[in-house]
Design a protein around this motif. Sequence first.
Motif, PDB file in Angstrom:
ATOM      1  N   PHE A   1       0.807  -1.217   0.000  1.00 22.51           N
ATOM      2  CA  PHE A   1       0.000   0.000   0.000  1.00 22.51           C
ATOM      3  C   PHE A   1       0.840   1.267   0.000  1.00 22.51           C
ATOM      4  CE2 PHE A   1      -3.151  -3.108   1.200  1.00 22.51           C
ATOM      5  CZ  PHE A   1      -4.301  -2.642   0.594  1.00 22.51           C
ATOM      6  N   ALA A   2       2.166   1.122  -0.072  1.00 19.32           N
ATOM      7  CA  ALA A   2       3.053   2.277  -0.191  1.00 19.32           C
ATOM      8  C   ALA A   2       3.589   2.445  -1.605  1.00 19.32           C
ATOM      9  CB  ALA A   2       4.226   2.139   0.787  1.00 19.32           C
ATOM     10  N   MET A   3       3.262   1.517  -2.497  1.00 20.52           N
ATOM     11  CA  MET A   3       3.803   1.567  -3.858  1.00 20.52           C
ATOM     12  C   MET A   3       3.284   2.774  -4.624  1.00 20.52           C
ATOM     13  SD  MET A   3       3.743  -2.375  -5.228  1.00 20.52           S
ATOM     14  CE  MET A   3       1.956  -2.473  -5.156  1.00 20.52           C
ATOM     15  N   LYS A   4       4.163   3.359  -5.436  1.00 18.81           N
ATOM     16  CA  LYS A   4       3.742   4.411  -6.348  1.00 18.81           C
ATOM     17  C   LYS A   4       3.233   3.770  -7.638  1.00 18.81           C
ATOM     18  CE  LYS A   4       6.997   7.848  -4.569  1.00 18.81           C
ATOM     19  NZ  LYS A   4       8.114   8.770  -4.894  1.00 18.81           N
ATOM     20  N   GLY A   5       2.230   4.385  -8.238  1.00 19.83           N
ATOM     21  CA  GLY A   5       1.683   3.858  -9.475  1.00 19.83           C
ATOM     22  C   GLY A   5       1.103   2.469  -9.304  1.00 19.83           C
ATOM     23  N   ARG A   6       0.494   2.232  -8.150  1.00 25.07           N
ATOM     24  CA  ARG A   6       0.022   0.900  -7.819  1.00 25.07           C
ATOM     25  C   ARG A   6      -1.270   0.568  -8.556  1.00 25.07           C
ATOM     26  NH1 ARG A   6      -1.632   2.822  -1.746  1.00 25.07           N
ATOM     27  NH2 ARG A   6      -3.819   3.236  -2.135  1.00 25.07           N
ATOM     28  N   ILE A   7      -1.633  -0.717  -8.495  1.00 20.01           N
ATOM     29  CA  ILE A   7      -2.882  -1.165  -9.093  1.00 20.01           C
ATOM     30  C   ILE A   7      -4.037  -0.735  -8.203  1.00 20.01           C
ATOM     31  CG2 ILE A   7      -1.778  -3.100 -10.235  1.00 20.01           C
ATOM     32  CD1 ILE A   7      -2.729  -4.900  -7.998  1.00 20.01           C
ATOM     33  N   SER A   8      -5.262  -1.057  -8.611  1.00 19.47           N
ATOM     34  CA  SER A   8      -6.424  -0.607  -7.855  1.00 19.47           C
ATOM     35  C   SER A   8      -6.431  -1.207  -6.450  1.00 19.47           C
ATOM     36  CB  SER A   8      -7.710  -1.004  -8.589  1.00 19.47           C
ATOM     37  OG  SER A   8      -7.943  -2.390  -8.472  1.00 19.47           O
ATOM     38  N   ASP A   9      -6.975  -0.454  -5.511  1.00 18.15           N
ATOM     39  CA  ASP A   9      -7.019  -0.918  -4.133  1.00 18.15           C
ATOM     40  C   ASP A   9      -7.839  -2.190  -3.994  1.00 18.15           C
ATOM     41  OD1 ASP A   9      -5.743   1.535  -3.860  1.00 18.15           O
ATOM     42  OD2 ASP A   9      -6.635   1.909  -1.906  1.00 18.15           O
ATOM     43  N   ARG A  10      -8.833  -2.362  -4.838  1.00 21.83           N
ATOM     44  CA  ARG A  10      -9.655  -3.577  -4.770  1.00 21.83           C
ATOM     45  C   ARG A  10      -8.781  -4.815  -4.938  1.00 21.83           C
ATOM     46  NH1 ARG A  10     -11.611  -6.767  -8.535  1.00 21.83           N
ATOM     47  NH2 ARG A  10     -11.062  -5.309 -10.196  1.00 21.83           N
ATOM     48  N   LEU A  11      -7.829  -4.761  -5.858  1.00 21.88           N
ATOM     49  CA  LEU A  11      -6.932  -5.889  -6.073  1.00 21.88           C
ATOM     50  C   LEU A  11      -5.915  -6.017  -4.940  1.00 21.88           C
ATOM     51  CD1 LEU A  11      -6.318  -5.550  -9.911  1.00 21.88           C
ATOM     52  CD2 LEU A  11      -7.843  -7.147  -8.728  1.00 21.88           C
ATOM     53  N   LEU A  12      -5.504  -4.895  -4.367  1.00 22.93           N
ATOM     54  CA  LEU A  12      -4.537  -4.938  -3.268  1.00 22.93           C
ATOM     55  C   LEU A  12      -5.123  -5.633  -2.035  1.00 22.93           C
ATOM     56  CD1 LEU A  12      -2.973  -1.358  -3.464  1.00 22.93           C
ATOM     57  CD2 LEU A  12      -1.990  -3.498  -4.281  1.00 22.93           C
ATOM     58  N   PHE A  13      -6.401  -5.472  -1.811  1.00 22.89           N
ATOM     59  CA  PHE A  13      -7.062  -6.083  -0.662  1.00 22.89           C
ATOM     60  C   PHE A  13      -7.445  -7.546  -0.901  1.00 22.89           C
ATOM     61  CE2 PHE A  13      -8.195  -1.650   0.656  1.00 22.89           C
ATOM     62  CZ  PHE A  13      -7.727  -1.718   1.952  1.00 22.89           C
ATOM     63  N   GLU A  14      -7.319  -8.002  -2.134  1.00 17.68           N
ATOM     64  CA  GLU A  14      -7.924  -9.267  -2.548  1.00 17.68           C
ATOM     65  C   GLU A  14      -7.504 -10.464  -1.706  1.00 17.68           C
ATOM     66  OE1 GLU A  14      -7.213 -10.749  -6.652  1.00 17.68           O
ATOM     67  OE2 GLU A  14      -9.350 -10.320  -6.891  1.00 17.68           O
ATOM     68  N   ASP A  15      -6.225 -10.586  -1.359  1.00 17.82           N
ATOM     69  CA  ASP A  15      -5.772 -11.774  -0.626  1.00 17.82           C
ATOM     70  C   ASP A  15      -5.386 -11.457   0.818  1.00 17.82           C
ATOM     71  OD1 ASP A  15      -3.542 -10.281  -1.167  1.00 17.82           O
ATOM     72  OD2 ASP A  15      -2.302 -11.956  -1.826  1.00 17.82           O
TER      73      ASP A  15
END
Length: 203
Positions: A124-138
Amino acid sequence: MPNTPPAAPSVASPAPSLVAPAAASPTAPVHAEGVSNDEFRAAMSRLAAGVVLVTAHEPALDPEGPGGEDIGMTATAFMSVSLDPPLVMASLRDGSRMDDLLAEQPLWAVSVLSESQRHIAGRFAMKGRISDRLLFEDIPYVRGKASGALLVGGSLATLEVRTEQRVPAGDHTLVIGRVLTAGVPSADGGPLTYFKGRYRQLG
């Protein structure tokens, strides 16, 4: 610990100590008081801080459409402010998505990350990251009943908060909120900390 430093937390400290110090440069900005950005970063990077994940739920624009979106942001500038009433404070970078959202709606949450959750902090600190929905997925989580925000499973502590005051401070906003709920879902392990530009464990 790996030798490669992680991405700097998305929510920086009011003193940007929790960002790895940049190499000195003859063109580095020097403020009227004579302290350059590089000097300030280098000095404040020696201040260790705990790492949390700040979360909030962005309501749907259309009440009959999808149910809104969950967002998260790694924070190192988070602290207790008062016991009576119970208040906490997070420092949010101006123009960040979290700052923009909390300017519109007052409810948010904090998960105090454990030493085994470094991957969550980095994600959650990455720049230019993917959507938050995918970050929370697992990531295991529950939805807070008071805030509607996600609370990370396995974290050392969780708080649900309602904003009471927003204070402009340089290139950040200090968001002070009243704690609505507090829990200690996990007593295992130590805290995740950030020191000299890297995530660390105590000991």
